[in-house]
Design a protein around this motif. Sequence first.
Motif, PDB file in Angstrom:
ATOM      1  N   GLU A 243       0.933  -1.106   0.048  1.00 39.01           N
ATOM      2  CA  GLU A 243       0.054  -0.083  -0.134  1.00 39.01           C
ATOM      3  C   GLU A 243       0.835   1.339   0.175  1.00 39.01           C
TER       4      GLU A 243
ATOM      5  N   ASN B 149       2.079   1.453  -3.413  1.00 37.87           N
ATOM      6  CA  ASN B 149       1.082   2.184  -4.374  1.00 37.87           C
ATOM      7  C   ASN B 149       1.021   3.492  -4.318  1.00 37.87           C
TER       8      ASN B 149
ATOM      9  N   TYR C 297       2.896   3.887  -7.788  1.00 35.82           N
ATOM     10  CA  TYR C 297       2.210   2.749  -8.584  1.00 35.82           C
ATOM     11  C   TYR C 297       0.943   3.485  -8.971  1.00 35.82           C
ATOM     12  N   HIS C 298       0.161   3.959  -7.979  1.00 37.29           N
ATOM     13  CA  HIS C 298      -1.223   4.673  -8.598  1.00 37.29           C
ATOM     14  C   HIS C 298      -1.078   5.827  -9.263  1.00 37.29           C
TER      15      HIS C 298
ATOM     16  N   HIS D 217      -1.842  -0.921  -9.600  1.00 34.39           N
ATOM     17  CA  HIS D 217      -2.250  -1.082  -7.994  1.00 34.39           C
ATOM     18  C   HIS D 217      -1.671  -2.638  -7.582  1.00 34.39           C
ATOM     19  N   TRP D 218      -0.842  -2.749  -6.745  1.00 28.06           N
ATOM     20  CA  TRP D 218      -0.193  -3.870  -6.265  1.00 28.06           C
ATOM     21  C   TRP D 218      -0.913  -4.321  -5.107  1.00 28.06           C
TER      22      TRP D 218
END
Length: 188
Positions: free
Chosen positions: A143, A146, A150-151, A156-157
């Motif tokens: 989170e 992310n 990444y977001h 999204h991981w």
Amino acid sequence: MSVLLPNMADFDTIYELEEEEEEDEEEEEESSEPEPVVRSQELPRPRDAPDPVVVRGAGHITVFGLSNKFDTEFPSVLTGKVAPEEFKTSISRVNTCLRKNLPVNVKWLICGCLCCCCTLGCSLWPVVCLNKRTRRSIQKLLEWENNRLYHKLGLHWKLSKRKCETSNMMEYVILIEFLPKYPIFRPD
């Protein structure tokens, strides 16, 4: 408390109602009893995202479905989405967390199995709790990744439980999902 808000892009959408009005008139003529007509109107959806990338465990020890390391090989599907160095850095952070926590889990598992008959299975509870704590720390790490990177890249991981390809057992994998893009530049 969470509040669901409608998609802002759908407010300015113009729909053709003439065909629906004609269908309503035909239905009213055919039916002798007036019934309320309830229809769901399909709203335009963002284009469908591709299938998520699955990063499987590549370690030689697995405790309750959680492998001791994940594969650091860069998937070709992510080319152009994320740099290979960022991918390897993220996976190595997860592997570091596993390397720190999983040996303790294995020791408790061996101890719990040896004492299982005497304790009627209660000696396995520490392993279950430690495994749950390890999963939560990986989820928090993902989170953080992310939110950090990444977001912004449209990815999204998350840690997910999946069925193994070779057996009926379950394993934890890292899913890299593609976030859908909403058309924000549509004319009004």
